[in-house]
Motif scaffolding. Structure first.
Motif, short mmCIF file in Angstrom:
data_model
loop_
_atom_site.label_atom_id
_atom_site.label_comp_id
_atom_site.label_asym_id
_atom_site.label_seq_id
_atom_site.Cartn_x
_atom_site.Cartn_y
_atom_site.Cartn_z
N GLU A 50 -6.76 65.63 134.04
CA GLU A 50 -7.03 64.38 133.34
C GLU A 50 -6.03 63.32 133.80
OE1 GLU A 50 -6.44 65.61 129.35
OE2 GLU A 50 -8.51 66.23 129.05
N ALA A 51 -6.48 62.07 133.79
CA ALA A 51 -5.56 60.97 134.12
C ALA A 51 -4.44 60.93 133.10
CB ALA A 51 -6.32 59.65 134.15
N GLY A 52 -3.24 60.63 133.55
CA GLY A 52 -2.11 60.55 132.62
C GLY A 52 -1.13 61.69 132.84
N ILE A 53 -0.30 61.93 131.83
CA ILE A 53 0.79 62.90 131.97
C ILE A 53 0.71 64.05 130.97
CG2 ILE A 53 2.37 61.16 132.90
CD1 ILE A 53 3.61 60.94 130.12
N ARG B 13 1.90 49.20 136.26
CA ARG B 13 1.76 50.28 135.27
C ARG B 13 1.48 51.62 135.95
NH1 ARG B 13 -2.34 47.41 131.16
NH2 ARG B 13 -3.00 46.55 133.17
N SER B 14 0.67 51.59 137.00
CA SER B 14 0.37 52.82 137.72
C SER B 14 1.62 53.35 138.43
CB SER B 14 -0.75 52.57 138.74
OG SER B 14 -1.19 53.77 139.32
N LEU B 15 2.42 52.46 138.97
CA LEU B 15 3.67 52.88 139.62
C LEU B 15 4.64 53.46 138.60
CD1 LEU B 15 4.17 49.90 142.09
CD2 LEU B 15 3.90 52.30 142.74
N GLU B 16 4.69 52.88 137.40
CA GLU B 16 5.54 53.41 136.34
C GLU B 16 5.10 54.82 135.95
OE1 GLU B 16 5.24 50.54 133.23
OE2 GLU B 16 6.45 49.04 134.28
N THR B 17 3.77 55.03 135.90
CA THR B 17 3.25 56.35 135.59
C THR B 17 3.62 57.35 136.68
OG1 THR B 17 1.39 55.40 134.36
CG2 THR B 17 1.16 57.69 135.07
N ALA B 18 3.53 56.92 137.94
CA ALA B 18 3.91 57.79 139.05
C ALA B 18 5.37 58.22 138.96
CB ALA B 18 3.66 57.07 140.38
N GLU B 19 6.23 57.28 138.57
CA GLU B 19 7.65 57.59 138.42
C GLU B 19 7.87 58.59 137.29
OE1 GLU B 19 11.73 55.07 138.97
OE2 GLU B 19 10.10 54.11 137.86
N ARG B 20 7.12 58.41 136.21
CA ARG B 20 7.20 59.32 135.07
C ARG B 20 6.70 60.72 135.47
NH1 ARG B 20 9.75 60.85 130.64
NH2 ARG B 20 8.42 61.36 128.87
#
Length: 223
Positions: A98-101, A124-131
């Motif tokens: 699923e998309a997300g973490i 926002r997508s880059l922030e998610t990638a970092e997370r």
């Protein structure tokens, strides 16, 4: 939801969580004692659907409505199946999460050799990638790579490289992908600029996987 048609699978398999009797037989009933390590070595061959190129597809399933009860037996069943496929089965296993973490928080992806992050060209997508990079390291995933969707801006590529995430390639915006989706056909069968990029990404991916395998073999020999 449309992974089956993306792979060219005309009749997608039923989600495993819908096989209530099977789960109860192997893992126990909801609300009671359950088997933490149920028998799962026959599931892929019995319940998977074979698509083009011999790819076997399984749909795990999830909780589909509020108040549907304890998912402990189903979760134990799916977790055991993933462990078997990733650690004991000799096939290559690709998990489309699923998309997300959320899956990282549950540890579903523990034990994977490589995690590929799909990144959109935005902050926002880059922030998610970092997370994702942080959480994946906490559950022992050593290798990360990214694919940039709707690419075209070198800035996203540069940002990912700064994070230490290798970029496999960029998929450009292509109306042929929409056409394939509307026709419920695999994009690879429709063609177009995006498919050409995907083929190059696959070639790069195979290089990365081969390198990881060599590193793992070297690590084992040193031990």
């Amino acid at each position: 939801m449309n992974l089956a048609s993306s792979l060219g699978v005309e009749n997608p398999p039923k989600p495993l969580t819908e096989f209530k009797d099977l789960i109860q037989e192997r893992a126990g009933a909801p609300g009671g004692a359950f088997v933490y390590n149920p028998k799962v070595d026959d599931i892929a061959s019995k319940y998977g659907v074979i698509g083009p190129d011999g790819v076997r597809m399984l749909v795990m399933g999830t909780v589909d409505r509020g108040g549907s009860g304890c998912m402990c037996p189903a979760s134990a069943f799916l977790r055991a199946l993933l462990r078997h496929l990733m650690l004991k089965d000799k096939s290559a296993v690709i998990l489309d999460m699923e998309a997300g973490i959320e899956h990282l928080g549950r540890g579903t992806t523990r034990g994977m050799d490589l995690m590929i992050i799909v990144v959109e060209p935005g902050a926002r997508s880059l922030e998610t990638a970092e997370r994702i990079k942080k959480l994946s390291s906490e559950i022992g995933i050593k290798h990360l790579a990214a694919v940039i969707n709707k690419g075209g801006s070198g800035k996203v590529n540069d940002k990912l490289e700064e994070m230490g995430i290798q970029v496999l390639g960029e998929i450009p915006f292509d109306t042929m992908l929409m056409q394939a989706d509307l026709e419920k056909r695999a994009p690879i069968d429709v063609g177009g600029e995006a498919v050409d990029a995907i083929v190059k990404i696959k070639e790069k991916l195979m290089e990365v996987v081969e390198k990881i395998e060599i590193e793992d073999e070297d690590s084992k020999s040193k031990k």
